[in-house]
Design an enzyme around this catalytic site. Structure first.
Site, PDB file in Angstrom:
ATOM      1  N   LYS A   8      13.255  26.222  -2.037  1.00  0.00           N
ATOM      2  CA  LYS A   8      12.595  26.891  -3.174  1.00  0.00           C
ATOM      3  C   LYS A   8      11.999  28.210  -2.715  1.00  0.00           C
ATOM      4  CE  LYS A   8       8.135  26.399  -1.799  1.00  0.00           C
ATOM      5  NZ  LYS A   8       7.251  27.526  -1.457  1.00  0.00           N
ATOM      6  N   VAL A  93      13.186  26.801   9.139  1.00  0.00           N
ATOM      7  CA  VAL A  93      12.054  25.897   9.391  1.00  0.00           C
ATOM      8  C   VAL A  93      10.742  26.698   9.418  1.00  0.00           C
ATOM      9  CG1 VAL A  93      11.074  24.291  11.094  1.00  0.00           C
ATOM     10  CG2 VAL A  93      13.555  24.334  10.681  1.00  0.00           C
ATOM     11  N   ALA A  95       9.064  28.120   7.050  1.00  0.00           N
ATOM     12  CA  ALA A  95       9.450  29.404   6.447  1.00  0.00           C
ATOM     13  C   ALA A  95       8.847  29.658   5.067  1.00  0.00           C
ATOM     14  CB  ALA A  95      10.980  29.456   6.330  1.00  0.00           C
ATOM     15  N   GLY A  96       8.141  28.676   4.493  1.00  0.00           N
ATOM     16  CA  GLY A  96       7.621  28.839   3.133  1.00  0.00           C
ATOM     17  C   GLY A  96       8.658  28.556   2.063  1.00  0.00           C
ATOM     18  N   ALA A  98       9.843  25.208   1.591  1.00  0.00           N
ATOM     19  CA  ALA A  98       9.746  23.759   1.316  1.00  0.00           C
ATOM     20  C   ALA A  98      10.855  22.950   1.992  1.00  0.00           C
ATOM     21  CB  ALA A  98       9.723  23.480  -0.190  1.00  0.00           C
ATOM     22  N   GLY A  99      11.312  23.408   3.164  1.00  0.00           N
ATOM     23  CA  GLY A  99      12.391  22.704   3.856  1.00  0.00           C
ATOM     24  C   GLY A  99      12.088  21.238   4.127  1.00  0.00           C
ATOM     25  N   GLY A 100      10.905  20.963   4.693  1.00  0.00           N
ATOM     26  CA  GLY A 100      10.517  19.579   4.977  1.00  0.00           C
ATOM     27  C   GLY A 100      10.263  18.790   3.709  1.00  0.00           C
ATOM     28  N   SER A 101       9.610  19.425   2.739  1.00  0.00           N
ATOM     29  CA  SER A 101       9.275  18.744   1.477  1.00  0.00           C
ATOM     30  C   SER A 101      10.526  18.378   0.682  1.00  0.00           C
ATOM     31  CB  SER A 101       8.382  19.633   0.612  1.00  0.00           C
ATOM     32  OG  SER A 101       7.166  19.885   1.274  1.00  0.00           O
ATOM     33  N   THR A 102      11.498  19.281   0.644  1.00  0.00           N
ATOM     34  CA  THR A 102      12.711  19.003  -0.139  1.00  0.00           C
ATOM     35  C   THR A 102      13.544  17.904   0.534  1.00  0.00           C
ATOM     36  OG1 THR A 102      14.518  19.994  -1.401  1.00  0.00           O
ATOM     37  CG2 THR A 102      14.231  20.825   0.828  1.00  0.00           C
ATOM     38  N   ASP A 134       4.238  19.910  -2.104  1.00  0.00           N
ATOM     39  CA  ASP A 134       5.482  20.451  -2.677  1.00  0.00           C
ATOM     40  C   ASP A 134       6.503  19.366  -3.022  1.00  0.00           C
ATOM     41  OD1 ASP A 134       4.600  23.039  -2.539  1.00  0.00           O
ATOM     42  OD2 ASP A 134       5.753  23.587  -0.767  1.00  0.00           O
TER      43      ASP A 134
END
Length: 281
Positions: A8, A93, A95-96, A98-102, A134
């Site tokens: 996102k 990673v 990065a703002g 939402a890589g982990g959240s998604t 997120d």
């Protein structure tokens, strides 16, 4: 089972207060983009969670949000089988974006199908907020206004098929550190969220870009001036507007034609490794 977990960007991000528990009260517009991690799920007979990842520096134990999501889901729905989770990271990673959240959201949705639990998206969102602010948004994605700590989600009309160039400088940013260093009393101008929404509804890129703002830039740009340089370069190269996403350091530019976007992409690619041309979806 194969899953795609989409990144996102924030078309606008405002911080309007702080709760007694230390969480910041947000008002932000989230938008899914066509950059995604690929996740493979496989049932295991033994009752354990195993994680593999293509990036050696990503933890594969309980520190990983994917692990937390799987553990939470298994406990909540009393799943006695295990799961092997293979994550191929494409989203930058820290990065703002939402890589982990998604990824965590994709696990909740994936396990729901894999084990035929039949939980509603609303139930998954309520689980997701325990993992990160997120995660509830990432369950449904698309175009949304997110308020509270991110868990109050209002769907907005689709803002899809808008051309973006996305640049991630060669460092990560700690979201926690950015929020800890944010001084609410120094926010002179809050974000025109309602005007951005109007512009999105009319698909008026000029109105959207004129009002686009992220108050977290106040903190992150001080520490990393290169973010401002990338924004400026994007505008010179034809972007209608450019903004840092989330707590940074990723910057995206909105373009009204593919030719300008391509020129910007080529310019940035000579300077940075993580550069994408993508679209909102």
């Amino acid at each position: 089972m194969l899953l795609r977990a989409y990144a996102k960007v924030n078309i606008g991000l405002d911080v309007v207060g702080k709760r007694e528990d230390g969480y910041h009260i947000l008002r932000m517009i989230m938008q899914t983009v066509d950059i995604y991690d690929e996740i493979e799920l496989e049932k295991l007979e033994e009752n354990e969670i195993k994680i593999k990842c293509n990036l050696p520096y990503i933890p594969t134990d309980s520190r990983n949000l994917v692990y937390k999501a799987a553990e939470l889901f298994k406990n909540k729905y009393n799943i006695k089988m295990g799961v092997l989770i293979d994550v191929k990271k494409n989203i930058p990673v820290a990065a703002g974006m939402a890589g982990g959240s998604t990824d965590a959201a994709a696990i909740l949705k994936g396990l729901n199908k894999l084990f035929s639990v039949g939980a509603s998206n609303q139930e998954l969102m309520e689980l997701g907020v325990k993992i990160g602010a997120d995660v509830p948004y990432c369950i449904d994605g698309g175009t949304a206004l997110c308020e509270g700590i991110g868990e109050e989600i209002t769907k907005l009309p689709d803002f899809n098929n808008i051309i973006l160039v996305v640049v991630k400088p060669p460092f990560g940013v700690s979201t926690k550190a950015v929020y800890n260093n944010l001084d609410l009393s120094k926010i002179r101008r809050h974000v025109g969220i309602n005007n951005i929404i109007k512009g999105m509804e009319r698909r008026d890129l000029k109105l959207v870009c004129y009002n686009m703002k992220n108050v977290l830039e106040n903190v992150t740009i001080k520490q990393y001036p290169v973010i401002k340089a990338i924004k400026n370069d994007m505008i010179v190269l034809g972007a209608q507007g450019a903004l840092m996403s989330g707590s940074g350091p990723t910057v995206f530019g909105i373009f009204d034609n593919m030719l300008s976007a391509q020129k910007c992409f080529e310019f940035m690619k000579k300077r940075y490794n993580d550069v994408f041309i993508t679209r909102t979806i």
